[in-house]
Motif scaffolding. Structure first.
Motif, PDB file in Angstrom:
ATOM      1  N   UNK A   1       0.835  -1.206   0.000  1.00  0.00           N
ATOM      2  CA  UNK A   1       0.000   0.000   0.000  1.00  0.00           C
ATOM      3  C   UNK A   1       0.872   1.260   0.000  1.00  0.00           C
ATOM      4  N   UNK A   2       1.823   1.365   0.921  1.00  0.00           N
ATOM      5  CA  UNK A   2       2.652   2.565   1.008  1.00  0.00           C
ATOM      6  C   UNK A   2       3.540   2.733  -0.218  1.00  0.00           C
ATOM      7  N   UNK A   3       4.153   1.648  -0.673  1.00  0.00           N
ATOM      8  CA  UNK A   3       5.016   1.721  -1.857  1.00  0.00           C
ATOM      9  C   UNK A   3       4.202   2.127  -3.087  1.00  0.00           C
ATOM     10  N   UNK A   4       2.965   1.644  -3.182  1.00  0.00           N
ATOM     11  CA  UNK A   4       2.098   2.016  -4.307  1.00  0.00           C
ATOM     12  C   UNK A   4       1.758   3.497  -4.239  1.00  0.00           C
ATOM     13  N   UNK A   5       1.396   3.970  -3.062  1.00  0.00           N
ATOM     14  CA  UNK A   5       1.104   5.404  -2.875  1.00  0.00           C
ATOM     15  C   UNK A   5       2.312   6.236  -3.317  1.00  0.00           C
ATOM     16  N   UNK A   6       3.484   5.858  -2.833  1.00  0.00           N
ATOM     17  CA  UNK A   6       4.691   6.620  -3.148  1.00  0.00           C
ATOM     18  C   UNK A   6       5.010   6.590  -4.645  1.00  0.00           C
TER      19      UNK A   6
ATOM     20  N   UNK B   1      -2.720  12.625  -6.256  1.00  0.00           N
ATOM     21  CA  UNK B   1      -3.074  13.230  -4.970  1.00  0.00           C
ATOM     22  C   UNK B   1      -3.717  12.194  -4.071  1.00  0.00           C
ATOM     23  N   UNK B   2      -3.359  12.225  -2.803  1.00  0.00           N
ATOM     24  CA  UNK B   2      -3.974  11.333  -1.825  1.00  0.00           C
ATOM     25  C   UNK B   2      -5.328  11.928  -1.434  1.00  0.00           C
ATOM     26  N   UNK B   3      -6.400  11.195  -1.745  1.00  0.00           N
ATOM     27  CA  UNK B   3      -7.756  11.617  -1.403  1.00  0.00           C
ATOM     28  C   UNK B   3      -8.097  11.152   0.004  1.00  0.00           C
ATOM     29  N   UNK B   4      -7.692   9.924   0.324  1.00  0.00           N
ATOM     30  CA  UNK B   4      -7.948   9.349   1.653  1.00  0.00           C
ATOM     31  C   UNK B   4      -6.846   8.354   1.963  1.00  0.00           C
ATOM     32  N   UNK B   5      -6.417   8.366   3.218  1.00  0.00           N
ATOM     33  CA  UNK B   5      -5.434   7.382   3.663  1.00  0.00           C
ATOM     34  C   UNK B   5      -5.867   6.871   5.028  1.00  0.00           C
TER      35      UNK B   5
END
Length: 124
Positions: free
Chosen positions: A12-17, A26-30
């Motif tokens: 999840x984090x690596x995909x976000x990054x 843009x991060x809409x929700x985390x």
């Protein structure tokens, strides 16, 4: 009706990054504890969720296996995007090339093994 995609993954984090760094998503929700992230990329949304969550229905608990999926991002200038992404150290797995059906494209591999096809549609 709007289509958006969710991928169940340990990354999840690596995909976000990956998507925020390389494509300006843009991060809409985390979700707290890195269980879920929803990204906006252009006019669409892309989500990543950790597998095995008891709060999710069984169909959403198994992790993506790393093969048999791709995402395509249409761009105005594939050559410029290729230069930009190579300079950022993006994991290019198919170099920039023109296809007989009219696409100029190249492919990256995201942290989940998903092919990200960067495509410019050339005039016929």
């Amino acid at each position: 009706m709007t289509l958006w995609t969710g991928i169940v993954t340990e990354h999840v984090n690596a995909s976000r990054d990956f998507y925020t760094r390389l494509f300006g998503a843009n991060v809409v929700y985390e979700g707290e504890g890195a269980w879920f992230v929803l990204l906006r990329l252009g006019e669409r949304e892309l989500a990543f969720m950790r597998p095995g969550l008891d709060t999710q229905a069984p169909i959403f608990q198994g992790a993506y296996g790393g093969q048999g999926m791709w995402l395509a991002l249409d761009v105005d200038d594939a050559e410029a995007e290729h230069r930009r992404l190579v300079a950022l150290g993006a994991p290019v797995v198919l170099p920039l090339r023109d296809e007989p059906w009219g696409d100029r494209h190249f492919v990256l591999r995201d942290p989940n093994g998903i092919g990200v096809d960067i495509v410019q549609r050339l005039a016929a």
